[in-house]
Scaffold this motif. Structure first.
Motif, PDB file in Angstrom:
ATOM      1  N   TYR A  96       0.820  -1.212   0.000  1.00 56.43           N
ATOM      2  CA  TYR A  96       0.000   0.000   0.000  1.00 56.43           C
ATOM      3  C   TYR A  96       0.857   1.266   0.000  1.00 56.43           C
ATOM      4  O   TYR A  96       0.593   2.194  -0.768  1.00 56.43           O
ATOM      5  N   ASP A  97       1.886   1.297   0.854  1.00 54.75           N
ATOM      6  CA  ASP A  97       2.714   2.508   0.943  1.00 54.75           C
ATOM      7  C   ASP A  97       3.409   2.802  -0.387  1.00 54.75           C
ATOM      8  O   ASP A  97       3.514   3.964  -0.806  1.00 54.75           O
ATOM      9  N   LYS A 150       1.455   9.568  -5.813  1.00 54.91           N
ATOM     10  CA  LYS A 150       1.921  10.926  -5.539  1.00 54.91           C
ATOM     11  C   LYS A 150       2.966  11.379  -6.553  1.00 54.91           C
ATOM     12  O   LYS A 150       3.086  12.574  -6.829  1.00 54.91           O
ATOM     13  N   GLU A 151       3.724  10.417  -7.076  1.00 52.73           N
ATOM     14  CA  GLU A 151       4.821  10.749  -7.988  1.00 52.73           C
ATOM     15  C   GLU A 151       4.390  10.845  -9.449  1.00 52.73           C
ATOM     16  O   GLU A 151       5.223  11.118 -10.317  1.00 52.73           O
ATOM     17  N   GLN A 152       3.108  10.610  -9.727  1.00 59.89           N
ATOM     18  CA  GLN A 152       2.673  10.692 -11.121  1.00 59.89           C
ATOM     19  C   GLN A 152       2.958  12.077 -11.696  1.00 59.89           C
ATOM     20  O   GLN A 152       2.816  13.093 -11.021  1.00 59.89           O
ATOM     21  N   GLU A 176     -12.658  11.406  -2.393  1.00 60.30           N
ATOM     22  CA  GLU A 176     -12.089  12.369  -1.443  1.00 60.30           C
ATOM     23  C   GLU A 176     -10.684  11.943  -1.015  1.00 60.30           C
ATOM     24  O   GLU A 176      -9.758  12.756  -0.973  1.00 60.30           O
ATOM     25  N   ILE A 177     -10.515  10.645  -0.715  1.00 64.11           N
ATOM     26  CA  ILE A 177      -9.198  10.138  -0.321  1.00 64.11           C
ATOM     27  C   ILE A 177      -8.230  10.230  -1.501  1.00 64.11           C
ATOM     28  O   ILE A 177      -7.068  10.623  -1.348  1.00 64.11           O
ATOM     29  N   LEU A 178      -8.716   9.887  -2.676  1.00 64.75           N
ATOM     30  CA  LEU A 178      -7.893   9.933  -3.886  1.00 64.75           C
ATOM     31  C   LEU A 178      -7.345  11.336  -4.126  1.00 64.75           C
ATOM     32  O   LEU A 178      -6.179  11.514  -4.504  1.00 64.75           O
ATOM     33  N   SER A 179      -8.184  12.328  -3.868  1.00 58.54           N
ATOM     34  CA  SER A 179      -7.772  13.715  -4.123  1.00 58.54           C
ATOM     35  C   SER A 179      -6.635  14.169  -3.201  1.00 58.54           C
ATOM     36  O   SER A 179      -5.964  15.160  -3.480  1.00 58.54           O
ATOM     37  N   SER A 180      -6.415  13.434  -2.122  1.00 59.91           N
ATOM     38  CA  SER A 180      -5.331  13.795  -1.197  1.00 59.91           C
ATOM     39  C   SER A 180      -3.976  13.253  -1.654  1.00 59.91           C
ATOM     40  O   SER A 180      -2.938  13.680  -1.136  1.00 59.91           O
ATOM     41  N   VAL A 181      -3.973  12.327  -2.605  1.00 59.55           N
ATOM     42  CA  VAL A 181      -2.704  11.749  -3.061  1.00 59.55           C
ATOM     43  C   VAL A 181      -2.468  11.954  -4.561  1.00 59.55           C
ATOM     44  O   VAL A 181      -1.398  11.645  -5.076  1.00 59.55           O
ATOM     45  N   LEU A 182      -3.452  12.492  -5.259  1.00 58.02           N
ATOM     46  CA  LEU A 182      -3.368  12.644  -6.710  1.00 58.02           C
ATOM     47  C   LEU A 182      -3.721  14.073  -7.101  1.00 58.02           C
ATOM     48  O   LEU A 182      -4.641  14.669  -6.525  1.00 58.02           O
ATOM     49  N   ILE A 195     -11.865   2.063   3.032  1.00 57.34           N
ATOM     50  CA  ILE A 195     -12.298   3.463   2.917  1.00 57.34           C
ATOM     51  C   ILE A 195     -12.680   4.020   4.283  1.00 57.34           C
ATOM     52  O   ILE A 195     -12.374   5.180   4.604  1.00 57.34           O
ATOM     53  N   ASP A 196     -13.329   3.201   5.117  1.00 54.57           N
ATOM     54  CA  ASP A 196     -13.681   3.637   6.468  1.00 54.57           C
ATOM     55  C   ASP A 196     -12.440   3.977   7.292  1.00 54.57           C
ATOM     56  O   ASP A 196     -12.492   4.793   8.225  1.00 54.57           O
ATOM     57  N   GLU A 197     -11.317   3.340   6.959  1.00 54.41           N
ATOM     58  CA  GLU A 197     -10.047   3.615   7.648  1.00 54.41           C
ATOM     59  C   GLU A 197      -9.308   4.804   7.037  1.00 54.41           C
ATOM     60  O   GLU A 197      -8.185   5.130   7.439  1.00 54.41           O
ATOM     61  N   GLY A 198      -9.942   5.441   6.045  1.00 54.78           N
ATOM     62  CA  GLY A 198      -9.318   6.590   5.397  1.00 54.78           C
ATOM     63  C   GLY A 198      -8.264   6.218   4.381  1.00 54.78           C
ATOM     64  O   GLY A 198      -7.408   7.043   4.026  1.00 54.78           O
ATOM     65  N   LYS A 199      -8.308   4.966   3.911  1.00 57.07           N
ATOM     66  CA  LYS A 199      -7.322   4.490   2.939  1.00 57.07           C
ATOM     67  C   LYS A 199      -7.995   4.215   1.601  1.00 57.07           C
ATOM     68  O   LYS A 199      -9.206   3.934   1.548  1.00 57.07           O
ATOM     69  N   LEU A 200      -7.225   4.306   0.531  1.00 60.03           N
ATOM     70  CA  LEU A 200      -7.743   3.872  -0.761  1.00 60.03           C
ATOM     71  C   LEU A 200      -7.906   2.353  -0.736  1.00 60.03           C
ATOM     72  O   LEU A 200      -7.124   1.657  -0.067  1.00 60.03           O
TER      73      LEU A 200
END
Length: 455
Positions: free
Chosen positions: A32-33, A40-42, A89-95, A347-352
Motif C-alpha cells: 500500500y505505501d 503521488k509521484e505521477q 475524497e481520499i484519492l484527491s489527497s494523493v493525486l 475506505i472507512d479507515e481513510g485508505k484507498l
C-alpha cells in the motif's frame, strides 16, 4: 479461405493482453505505501483516463466474466454511491486531480441500473473532484438495453457522454435462454434510437461468438439484425469460458458450445460480412467504419490498448475507482478490492481500497511495448523499438523470433529486418503471435485452467 483444421491446432489457453504483465502477476508484494508513493509521484503533465466500476446487476448472464454484485435493493446502491464519494475524497489527497481528463468510462455490472437521478449525482461528484475534462474527452458508458430509459440517456448527454456501448451478444432466442439473457431485437432497437436522439457520437454494439447452441447459420442471422441498427463500431468477442473462475459459467452445458472449427468459421464469416458492409477490422476483435477515429489510428500505427479496450487516448494514467477497478501508471498496475466488505473497510479507515498490483521491471516494460504494439496495430517497427530502448531487438528476443518461425512459414506474419507484420489471416491469431514475447507464459504453460482458449 482458411484451413480450419490447421487453425484449430492453435486453440490453446492464452492471455487477452489487456495488460502486460497480465493480472495473474498482480500480488500483495506491491504494498500500500509503495502504491501511494507511486500515485503521488505521477507526472502532473500527463493526462488522466478515469474508469468507474458500477458493479450491480439484477440477474446473472451466464457468459459474463465481469465482477458483478447481484441485487435489486436500492439501499445497496445508495451505500455504494457514498463510498465512491469517500474514495474520491481520499484519492484527491494523493493525486493531482486538476490534471486534464481525456477519457472516462463507466463499466459494470450494469451502470444504467442506477436511476437517472443517481447517475447525475455520481457524475456531479466526479466532476467536483476532476474539474478539467478536455473539450474532446471521450466519455463512455456500457449499457444493457434492457435497463435504459430516456431520462438516463438525457442525463448522460447533458454530462457530456458521447459514446455508448450496447451489449447484444446474440439475437437467437435459444442462445439467449441458454445464457440467461433474453433480449428481443425490439428492446435493443429502442435503446439505439434513444442514443441517436441524444446525439451520441459513437454507438457500439457487442456480440459474442462461442456461446451455447450457436452455429454459423444462427450467427449470420444475428449479424444481419445487428447491421440494421447501423452501429459505428462492432466488438465481436470470442467467448472466454472459465468456469473455474466464474461460478455462473458452470450453469452452461459445455456440450452445447461450438467447437473450435465452427468458431473460426463464424469469425471468418463475421470479418467478410462486416467488411462487405463498410466496416474495417481494428485490433483483435473490433470493427469500425472507415471514418472512425480507431481506424484512423491503426492506419497511423497509433492505436492503444488498455483495460477499457482499444483507444486512441494513449499517454494517459488510468485511474480506477470503485470495487475491483484497475489503474495503470507508467510502470505499475494496481487493483482495488474485489470484496465489498474489504472495499468499505479500507475506505472507512481513510485508505484507498487498494488490494494488489505489480511494479514493472525494465524487462516488463520492453515486453509490454512489443506485445501492445502487436495487439493494437498487428505490427512492430523493429528499428523504432531499437532506438526507443537502445537495445537490439533480434538479440534480445532471439527465442521469441525462433518461436515465430512456424507462423512465418504458414504466411501468418512477415518477419523482416525492419518489422514484424501480421497477414490478414494472422490477425485472427494475434494472441498466439504475442505469446512468445510473454516471459511469464512458461510459468502458466502447464495449467489448462488459467486463460481462455485463443481460438
Amino acid at each position: 479461405m482458411l484451413d480450419f483444421a490447421k487453425f484449430t491446432k492453435y486453440s490453446k489457453p492464452g492471455p487477452r493482453y489487456t495488460s502486460y504483465p497480465t493480472a495473474l502477476e498482480f500480488s500483495d508484494a506491491y504494498g500500500y505505501d509503495e502504491y501511494i508513493q507511486k500515485m503521488k509521484e505521477q507526472d502532473s503533465s500527463r493526462p488522466i483516463s478515469l474508469y468507474f466500476h458500477l458493479p450491480f446487476c439484477r440477474n446473472a448472464c451466464y457468459f459474463c466474466g465481469c465482477s458483478v454484485v447481484f441485487t435489486s435493493k436500492e439501499d445497496k446502491m445508495l451505500r455504494y454511491m457514498e463510498y465512491l464519494k469517500k474514495e474520491l475524497e481520499i484519492l484527491s489527497s494523493v493525486l493531482d486531480c486538476k490534471r486534464e481528463v481525456i477519457q472516462m468510462h463507466f463499466g459494470g455490472g450494469t451502470p444504467t441500473f442506477f436511476s437517472a437521478e443517481q447517475l447525475k449525482k455520481i457524475i456531479e461528484n466526479i466532476k467536483s473532484y476532476f474539474p478539467n475534462f478536455v473539450a474532446d474527452a471521450e466519455i463512455s458508458c456500457e449499457i444493457d438495453p434492457r435497463h435504459i430509459d430516456e431520462a438516463q440517456m438525457k442525463v448522460m448527454h447533458e454530462a457530456g457522454f458521447n459514446r455508448v456501448s450496447f451489449g447484444i451478444q446474440d439475437f437467437n432466442e435459444k442462445v439467449q435462454v441458454a445464457v440467461h439473457r433474453v433480449q428481443p431485437y425490439e428492446i435493443t432497437k429502442e435503446a439505439m434510437d434513444l442514443a441517436r436522439k441524444y446525439n451520441m457520437v459513437s454507438v457500439n454494439v457487442d456480440l459474442i461468438y462461442g456461446l451455447p447452441f450457436q452455429t454459423l447459420e444462427t450467427f449470420k442471422e444475428t449479424l444481419t439484425l445487428a447491421l440494421t441498427l447501423n452501429p459505428d463500431r462492432f466488438a465481436v468477442f470470442n467467448y472466454a469460458h472459465v468456469p473455474w473462475l466464474k461460478k455462473t459459467m458452470r450453469k452452461i452445458d459445455e456440450t452445447t458450445l461450438p467447437k473450435a472449427d465452427e468458431k473460426m468459421q463464424i469469425m471468418q464469416y463475421t470479418i467478410d460480412f462486416l467488411t462487405e458492409n463498410g466496416y474495417k477490422m481494428v485490433g483483435m476483435d473490433h470493427f469500425a467504419k472507415p471514418e472512425d477515429e480507431l481506424f484512423k489510428a491503426i492506419e497511423k500505427g497509433e492505436l492503444h490498448r488498455n483495460f477499457q479496450g482499444y483507444t486512441t487516448k494513449g499517454g494517459a494514467d488510468l485511474i480506477g475507482v470503485g470495487l475491483t477497478s484497475i489503474g495503470e501508471g507508467v510502470d505499475s498496475y494496481n487493483q482495488n478490492f474485489k470484496d465489498m466488505t474489504s472495499y468499505e473497510e479500507a475506505i472507512d479507515e481513510g485508505k484507498l481500497p487498494f488490494e494488489r498490483g505489480v511494479v514493472l521491471t525494465q524487462d516488463d516494460l520492453i515486453r509490454q511495448y512489443v506485445i501492445m504494439e502487436l495487439m493494437s496495430n498487428f505490427k512492430l517497427d523493429i528499428q523504432r523499438f531499437n532506438k526507443l530502448f537502445n537495445i537490439d531487438f533480434k538479440t534480445y528476443f532471439a527465442d521469441a523470433i525462433r518461436a515465430l518461425k512456424p507462423f512465418a512459414d504458414e504466411n501468418l506474419l512477415v518477419l523482416s529486418e525492419d518489422s514484424i507484420e501480421c497477414s490478414e489471416t494472422g490477425t485472427l491469431l494475434i494472441r498466439n503471435i504475442a505469446m512468445p514475447f510473454d516471459a511469464y507464459m512458461t510459468k502458466h504453460a502447464a495449467s489448462k485452467k488459467t486463460f481462455s482458449k485463443t481460438v
